[in-house]
Design an enzyme around this catalytic site. Structure first.
Site, PDB file in Angstrom:
ATOM      1  N   HIS A   4       0.841  -1.194   0.000  1.00 30.89           N
ATOM      2  CA  HIS A   4       0.000   0.000   0.000  1.00 30.89           C
ATOM      3  C   HIS A   4       0.880   1.248   0.000  1.00 30.89           C
ATOM      4  O   HIS A   4       1.921   1.278   0.666  1.00 30.89           O
ATOM      5  CB  HIS A   4      -0.902   0.031   1.225  1.00 30.89           C
ATOM      6  CG  HIS A   4      -1.683  -1.229   1.433  1.00 30.89           C
ATOM      7  ND1 HIS A   4      -2.590  -1.703   0.506  1.00 30.89           N
ATOM      8  CD2 HIS A   4      -1.695  -2.119   2.454  1.00 30.89           C
ATOM      9  CE1 HIS A   4      -3.123  -2.820   0.960  1.00 30.89           C
ATOM     10  NE2 HIS A   4      -2.602  -3.100   2.136  1.00 30.89           N
ATOM     11  N   GLU A  10      -1.632  -0.092   8.433  1.00 26.74           N
ATOM     12  CA  GLU A  10      -2.623  -0.954   9.068  1.00 26.74           C
ATOM     13  C   GLU A  10      -1.985  -1.789  10.176  1.00 26.74           C
ATOM     14  O   GLU A  10      -0.756  -1.891  10.275  1.00 26.74           O
ATOM     15  CB  GLU A  10      -3.267  -1.869   8.030  1.00 26.74           C
ATOM     16  CG  GLU A  10      -2.271  -2.790   7.340  1.00 26.74           C
ATOM     17  CD  GLU A  10      -2.834  -3.447   6.097  1.00 26.74           C
ATOM     18  OE1 GLU A  10      -3.912  -3.066   5.627  1.00 26.74           O
ATOM     19  OE2 GLU A  10      -2.170  -4.365   5.573  1.00 26.74           O
ATOM     20  N   HIS A  67       3.585  -7.319   1.788  1.00 24.97           N
ATOM     21  CA  HIS A  67       3.009  -8.260   2.745  1.00 24.97           C
ATOM     22  C   HIS A  67       1.974  -9.156   2.074  1.00 24.97           C
ATOM     23  O   HIS A  67       1.507  -8.874   0.968  1.00 24.97           O
ATOM     24  CB  HIS A  67       2.349  -7.504   3.910  1.00 24.97           C
ATOM     25  CG  HIS A  67       1.220  -6.616   3.473  1.00 24.97           C
ATOM     26  ND1 HIS A  67       1.413  -5.327   3.002  1.00 24.97           N
ATOM     27  CD2 HIS A  67      -0.127  -6.824   3.419  1.00 24.97           C
ATOM     28  CE1 HIS A  67       0.250  -4.791   2.699  1.00 24.97           C
ATOM     29  NE2 HIS A  67      -0.705  -5.672   2.936  1.00 24.97           N
ATOM     30  N   ARG A  78      -1.163  -5.047  -6.140  1.00 27.84           N
ATOM     31  CA  ARG A  78      -0.777  -6.452  -6.152  1.00 27.84           C
ATOM     32  C   ARG A  78       0.501  -6.635  -6.973  1.00 27.84           C
ATOM     33  O   ARG A  78       0.636  -6.065  -8.065  1.00 27.84           O
ATOM     34  CB  ARG A  78      -1.862  -7.320  -6.781  1.00 27.84           C
ATOM     35  CG  ARG A  78      -3.156  -7.397  -6.015  1.00 27.84           C
ATOM     36  CD  ARG A  78      -4.038  -8.506  -6.595  1.00 27.84           C
ATOM     37  NE  ARG A  78      -5.440  -8.284  -6.244  1.00 27.84           N
ATOM     38  CZ  ARG A  78      -6.334  -7.757  -7.047  1.00 27.84           C
ATOM     39  NH1 ARG A  78      -5.985  -7.402  -8.271  1.00 27.84           N
ATOM     40  NH2 ARG A  78      -7.574  -7.582  -6.645  1.00 27.84           N
TER      41      ARG A  78
END
Length: 319
Positions: free
Chosen positions: A99, A116, A174, A194
């Site tokens: 991200h 996050e 991740h 992605r």
């Protein structure tokens, strides 16, 4: 302003399972429930009010009706509702992804970036995930390994157990592995790049899109600066509080309540209460709201105290 129960928006991504329905009481007509967006004003999936006179309103409409003061002073630093909280059931591996940070995302995607944290609710024997790299690599090697499908060889793989905590700063490459259910607290963003997806196909037989060029521009190609959290829980008499994460975007705590707890809320921030084990009742100003495992509660910012009674585990988040 009374606390309200929220009902989530559901996502049926191809890697999802059914544990959110069978273990967390989620009611959905979808055969697969990969994610439930428990606290969300995002355009891609909004929570709805599920208790009180505003039942049926989206969370965005509820905030508009009652005014931004219910979000608290700290939320004024953000252009829109600051966080998004979801449950994720990974029956299969999620894609390897990254991200962007705020600057890149605002410039290229028109929304904030995405830092996050994950709190592991369930993990099957041998479950693992990827978080950052084993050691630093060059951008050229990163691109080459994406192209020749050897990226997994250099990623940092971590075994996962129930109760583990992972902090995933924007820019960290991740992937959540199969057999894991998590509660995710994140910035209010749905931007994901992605880079590897196990050559999977969608329902029409097409490969899901990759976003390699953007990933090359935002990825931090090094080991993660932080993974877990060893902060010991604080015993408050009848319950314990453990801080799971704290950053400029959110603070997250886990409360283990044996029978009752009296807690504070201020005008600084709203609070999100997610029940991850047990059941109980939240009482504010004499009004009680029952909850059970899987439920999400929003408490508007205000100067007061509230109580939780019942044996339960709670994830409390605020900004």
């Amino acid at each position: 302003m009374q606390p309200i129960l929220l009902s989530p928006a559901f996502k049926d991504y191809l890697w999802g399972g059914t544990k959110l329905k069978t273990s967390f009481g989620k009611k959905s007509d979808l055969a697969i429930v990969a994610e439930s967006w428990e606290l969300s004003t995002h355009k891609d999936g909004q929570s709805q009010v599920a208790s009180g006179p505003d039942t049926g309103l989206t969370l965005s409409d509820y905030i508009q009706k009652h005014g931004n003061t219910i979000l608290g002073k700290h939320a004024e630093a953000f252009n829109y509702f600051p966080i998004l909280i979801k449950f994720i059931d990974a029956k299969d591996n999620l894609s390897v992804q990254v991200h962007p940070d705020d600057a890149y995302a605002l410039k290229h995607e028109g929304e904030y970036g995405k830092t996050e944290m994950w709190y592991v609710l369930e993990a099957e024997e041998g479950a693992s995930l990827y978080c950052g790299f084993k050691s630093s690599i060059s951008r050229e090697e990163f691109q080459r390994r994406i192209e020749d499908n050897t990226l997994l060889e250099v990623l940092n793989q971590v075994k996962v157990h129930k109760g583990d905590v992972f902090f995933i700063k924007s820019g960290t490459v991740h992937a959540i592995g199969k057999g894991i259910v998590i509660c995710e607290i994140q910035q209010n963003s749905n931007t994901t790049y992605r880079v590897y997806d196990y050559d999977r196909r969608d329902a029409q037989g097409n490969p899901r899109p990759l976003h390699i060029q953007k990933a090359l521009e935002v990825a931090e190609l090094c080991p993660p600066a932080q993974i877990g959290n060893d902060t010991p829980p604080k015993n408050c008499g009848g319950y314990t509080v453990k801080q799971l994460a704290s950053c400029q975007y959110f603070t997250v705590e886990k409360l283990d309540i044996a029978s009752s707890a009296t807690l504070q809320i201020s005008k600084e921030s709203f609070q999100s209460i997610i029940c991850t084990e047990g059941e109980g009742s939240l009482t504010l100003d004499g009004n009680a709201l029952r909850f059970q495992k899987g439920d999400s509660i929003f408490i508007p910012a205000q100067e007061t105290s509230y109580s939780i009674t019942g044996a339960c585990e709670i994830i409390r988040s605020y900004v």
